[in-house]
Design a protein around this motif. Sequence first.
Motif, PDB file in Angstrom:
ATOM      1  N   ASP A 144       0.859  -1.181   0.000  1.00 10.76           N
ATOM      2  CA  ASP A 144       0.000   0.000   0.000  1.00 10.76           C
ATOM      3  C   ASP A 144       0.897   1.234   0.000  1.00 10.76           C
ATOM      4  O   ASP A 144       1.483   1.590   1.031  1.00 10.76           O
ATOM      5  CB  ASP A 144      -0.910  -0.019   1.232  1.00 10.76           C
ATOM      6  CG  ASP A 144      -1.914   1.120   1.244  1.00 10.76           C
ATOM      7  OD1 ASP A 144      -1.776   2.053   0.430  1.00 10.76           O
ATOM      8  OD2 ASP A 144      -2.836   1.078   2.086  1.00 10.76           O
ATOM      9  N   ARG A 145       1.018   1.902  -1.149  1.00  7.92           N
ATOM     10  CA  ARG A 145       1.936   3.045  -1.255  1.00  7.92           C
ATOM     11  C   ARG A 145       1.510   4.214  -0.365  1.00  7.92           C
ATOM     12  O   ARG A 145       2.363   5.021   0.032  1.00  7.92           O
ATOM     13  CB  ARG A 145       2.027   3.505  -2.713  1.00  7.92           C
ATOM     14  CG  ARG A 145       2.550   2.442  -3.653  1.00  7.92           C
ATOM     15  CD  ARG A 145       2.786   3.018  -5.013  1.00  7.92           C
ATOM     16  NE  ARG A 145       3.017   1.977  -6.006  1.00  7.92           N
ATOM     17  CZ  ARG A 145       3.532   2.190  -7.204  1.00  7.92           C
ATOM     18  NH1 ARG A 145       3.867   3.407  -7.553  1.00  7.92           N
ATOM     19  NH2 ARG A 145       3.704   1.190  -8.044  1.00  7.92           N
ATOM     20  N   SER A 146       0.236   4.318  -0.067  1.00 11.95           N
ATOM     21  CA  SER A 146      -0.223   5.423   0.779  1.00 11.95           C
ATOM     22  C   SER A 146       0.264   5.281   2.206  1.00 11.95           C
ATOM     23  O   SER A 146       0.291   6.257   2.970  1.00 11.95           O
ATOM     24  CB  SER A 146      -1.750   5.512   0.749  1.00 11.95           C
ATOM     25  OG  SER A 146      -2.343   4.406   1.403  1.00 11.95           O
ATOM     26  N   ARG A 147       0.654   4.062   2.603  1.00 13.57           N
ATOM     27  CA  ARG A 147       1.103   3.826   3.977  1.00 13.57           C
ATOM     28  C   ARG A 147       2.628   3.875   4.109  1.00 13.57           C
ATOM     29  O   ARG A 147       3.152   3.795   5.226  1.00 13.57           O
ATOM     30  CB  ARG A 147       0.574   2.483   4.471  1.00 13.57           C
ATOM     31  CG  ARG A 147      -0.945   2.461   4.556  1.00 13.57           C
ATOM     32  CD  ARG A 147      -1.488   1.087   4.899  1.00 13.57           C
ATOM     33  NE  ARG A 147      -1.124   0.672   6.252  1.00 13.57           N
ATOM     34  CZ  ARG A 147      -1.478  -0.480   6.797  1.00 13.57           C
ATOM     35  NH1 ARG A 147      -2.210  -1.344   6.092  1.00 13.57           N
ATOM     36  NH2 ARG A 147      -1.126  -0.776   8.025  1.00 13.57           N
ATOM     37  N   LEU A 148       3.336   3.995   3.010  1.00 16.47           N
ATOM     38  CA  LEU A 148       4.789   4.130   3.085  1.00 16.47           C
ATOM     39  C   LEU A 148       5.148   5.425   3.821  1.00 16.47           C
ATOM     40  O   LEU A 148       4.495   6.454   3.656  1.00 16.47           O
ATOM     41  CB  LEU A 148       5.401   4.146   1.692  1.00 16.47           C
ATOM     42  CG  LEU A 148       5.405   2.824   0.925  1.00 16.47           C
ATOM     43  CD1 LEU A 148       5.809   3.052  -0.525  1.00 16.47           C
ATOM     44  CD2 LEU A 148       6.344   1.818   1.588  1.00 16.47           C
ATOM     45  N   ARG A 149       6.191   5.351   4.618  1.00  9.68           N
ATOM     46  CA  ARG A 149       6.617   6.517   5.395  1.00  9.68           C
ATOM     47  C   ARG A 149       8.115   6.709   5.228  1.00  9.68           C
ATOM     48  O   ARG A 149       8.895   5.766   5.409  1.00  9.68           O
ATOM     49  CB  ARG A 149       6.259   6.328   6.864  1.00  9.68           C
ATOM     50  CG  ARG A 149       6.439   7.566   7.743  1.00  9.68           C
ATOM     51  CD  ARG A 149       5.859   7.297   9.120  1.00  9.68           C
ATOM     52  NE  ARG A 149       5.809   8.490   9.950  1.00  9.68           N
ATOM     53  CZ  ARG A 149       5.284   8.543  11.172  1.00  9.68           C
ATOM     54  NH1 ARG A 149       4.762   7.439  11.701  1.00  9.68           N
ATOM     55  NH2 ARG A 149       5.279   9.676  11.864  1.00  9.68           N
ATOM     56  N   PHE A 150       8.506   7.924   4.870  1.00 12.03           N
ATOM     57  CA  PHE A 150       9.913   8.248   4.667  1.00 12.03           C
ATOM     58  C   PHE A 150      10.313   9.326   5.672  1.00 12.03           C
ATOM     59  O   PHE A 150       9.666  10.366   5.767  1.00 12.03           O
ATOM     60  CB  PHE A 150      10.146   8.774   3.245  1.00 12.03           C
ATOM     61  CG  PHE A 150       9.647   7.863   2.163  1.00 12.03           C
ATOM     62  CD1 PHE A 150      10.423   6.814   1.696  1.00 12.03           C
ATOM     63  CD2 PHE A 150       8.377   8.035   1.617  1.00 12.03           C
ATOM     64  CE1 PHE A 150       9.958   5.965   0.705  1.00 12.03           C
ATOM     65  CE2 PHE A 150       7.899   7.196   0.624  1.00 12.03           C
ATOM     66  CZ  PHE A 150       8.686   6.158   0.168  1.00 12.03           C
ATOM     67  N   THR A 151      11.374   9.067   6.423  1.00 11.12           N
ATOM     68  CA  THR A 151      11.928  10.076   7.323  1.00 11.12           C
ATOM     69  C   THR A 151      13.332  10.405   6.832  1.00 11.12           C
ATOM     70  O   THR A 151      14.177   9.522   6.710  1.00 11.12           O
ATOM     71  CB  THR A 151      11.990   9.573   8.771  1.00 11.12           C
ATOM     72  OG1 THR A 151      10.686   9.150   9.180  1.00 11.12           O
ATOM     73  CG2 THR A 151      12.458  10.681   9.696  1.00 11.12           C
ATOM     74  N   VAL A 152      13.542  11.672   6.516  1.00  9.49           N
ATOM     75  CA  VAL A 152      14.843  12.144   6.046  1.00  9.49           C
ATOM     76  C   VAL A 152      15.535  12.839   7.210  1.00  9.49           C
ATOM     77  O   VAL A 152      14.988  13.783   7.800  1.00  9.49           O
ATOM     78  CB  VAL A 152      14.689  13.102   4.850  1.00  9.49           C
ATOM     79  CG1 VAL A 152      16.064  13.582   4.376  1.00  9.49           C
ATOM     80  CG2 VAL A 152      13.947  12.415   3.700  1.00  9.49           C
ATOM     81  N   LEU A 153      16.720  12.355   7.563  1.00  9.64           N
ATOM     82  CA  LEU A 153      17.489  12.899   8.677  1.00  9.64           C
ATOM     83  C   LEU A 153      18.701  13.638   8.131  1.00  9.64           C
ATOM     84  O   LEU A 153      19.573  13.040   7.483  1.00  9.64           O
ATOM     85  CB  LEU A 153      17.937  11.767   9.606  1.00  9.64           C
ATOM     86  CG  LEU A 153      16.821  10.884  10.177  1.00  9.64           C
ATOM     87  CD1 LEU A 153      17.413   9.674  10.901  1.00  9.64           C
ATOM     88  CD2 LEU A 153      15.931  11.680  11.107  1.00  9.64           C
ATOM     89  N   GLY A 154      18.755  14.941   8.358  1.00  4.15           N
ATOM     90  CA  GLY A 154      19.880  15.754   7.911  1.00  4.15           C
ATOM     91  C   GLY A 154      20.541  16.448   9.082  1.00  4.15           C
ATOM     92  O   GLY A 154      20.046  16.412  10.211  1.00  4.15           O
ATOM     93  N   SER A 155      21.639  17.121   8.824  1.00  2.00           N
ATOM     94  CA  SER A 155      22.359  17.807   9.902  1.00  2.00           C
ATOM     95  C   SER A 155      21.612  19.041  10.395  1.00  2.00           C
ATOM     96  O   SER A 155      21.853  19.508  11.521  1.00  2.00           O
ATOM     97  CB  SER A 155      23.759  18.202   9.419  1.00  2.00           C
ATOM     98  OG  SER A 155      23.667  19.068   8.290  1.00  2.00           O
ATOM     99  N   GLU A 156      20.700  19.590   9.586  1.00  2.00           N
ATOM    100  CA  GLU A 156      19.983  20.801   9.972  1.00  2.00           C
ATOM    101  C   GLU A 156      18.590  20.504  10.526  1.00  2.00           C
ATOM    102  O   GLU A 156      18.120  21.177  11.439  1.00  2.00           O
ATOM    103  CB  GLU A 156      19.882  21.755   8.779  1.00  2.00           C
ATOM    104  CG  GLU A 156      21.241  22.248   8.286  1.00  2.00           C
ATOM    105  CD  GLU A 156      21.131  23.119   7.058  1.00  2.00           C
ATOM    106  OE1 GLU A 156      19.980  23.462   6.656  1.00  2.00           O
ATOM    107  OE2 GLU A 156      22.177  23.460   6.473  1.00  2.00           O
ATOM    108  N   HIS A 157      17.922  19.524   9.961  1.00  2.00           N
ATOM    109  CA  HIS A 157      16.598  19.155  10.431  1.00  2.00           C
ATOM    110  C   HIS A 157      16.217  17.804   9.857  1.00  2.00           C
ATOM    111  O   HIS A 157      16.950  17.225   9.055  1.00  2.00           O
ATOM    112  CB  HIS A 157      15.542  20.215  10.060  1.00  2.00           C
ATOM    113  CG  HIS A 157      15.416  20.451   8.588  1.00  2.00           C
ATOM    114  ND1 HIS A 157      16.053  21.482   7.944  1.00  2.00           N
ATOM    115  CD2 HIS A 157      14.724  19.781   7.609  1.00  2.00           C
ATOM    116  CE1 HIS A 157      15.768  21.461   6.652  1.00  2.00           C
ATOM    117  NE2 HIS A 157      14.963  20.423   6.426  1.00  2.00           N
ATOM    118  N   ALA A 158      15.056  17.311  10.283  1.00  2.00           N
ATOM    119  CA  ALA A 158      14.518  16.059   9.754  1.00  2.00           C
ATOM    120  C   ALA A 158      13.145  16.329   9.153  1.00  2.00           C
ATOM    121  O   ALA A 158      12.494  17.332   9.473  1.00  2.00           O
ATOM    122  CB  ALA A 158      14.423  15.012  10.860  1.00  2.00           C
TER     123      ALA A 158
END
Length: 266
Positions: A244-258
Amino acid sequence: MIRALTKTLAACLALALPLQPAQAEEPVRAELRPGWRLPNGDHMAALHLSLAPGWKTYWRAPGDAGIPPSFDWKGTRNARDIAVLWPTPHVFWQSGMRSVGYKGDLVLPIRITPGNKGEITLKTEMQMGLCSDICVPHTLRIDATLPAEGSTPDPMIASALASAPFSRGEASVRAVRCSVRPVDGGVSLRAEIDMPRAGAEEEAVVESGQPTVWAAEPQTRREGGTLVTETKLMHMDGKPFMLDRSRLRFTVLGSEHAVDIQGCDS
């Protein structure tokens, strides 16, 4: 609105309720911060964990080298819904393996929607992993009564809420394109996320949103204004599954923010 609380809160901290006696040799000390009632009637409380030097614990998606935390809320009274609101975690590398979690102090907000305006009996067990040179399982037991009155915010909880990842809108994410194809043992996922940089050495965490579907550690890179992350999704029992593509979750973690991104646009 909650992020803005940190700019106006008073300096005094709310009373904390100890969960267990502190012992010098223990890798973690814990207390419950009873928090306050929000204008809509929800109650905001928090777990405050103090990890001993050299120890860490894990985020909701801990990575291949981590131990996922779990909560059992049986025994809680006057709570229609309970949500754990995770602050932005850190990425740790050890022996070439990635884990995602926390060290030092962790204030973990808990938002509770009560069934009525009365007090809340909060009773649960939190199973968590603690790691230093070795990893050990640990159980925290919560048994507390949260008062029905009280509207003064706790600055420590408000600060933890303010440190949560930005939403898609706050981070100016323009589009999320996902493509999948079958591979041996699961499906291959490629996500192209059009977004400004979150800081140097961006890391992505992919969650399937389906309890029985596990995501391997992704490979993430930049292609201009697009963050590309690729991973393999597998059923924990080796079974076929529908994604289910609608339930995919991506968290991007960077040095300035997430940045916390829910679902694919296409």
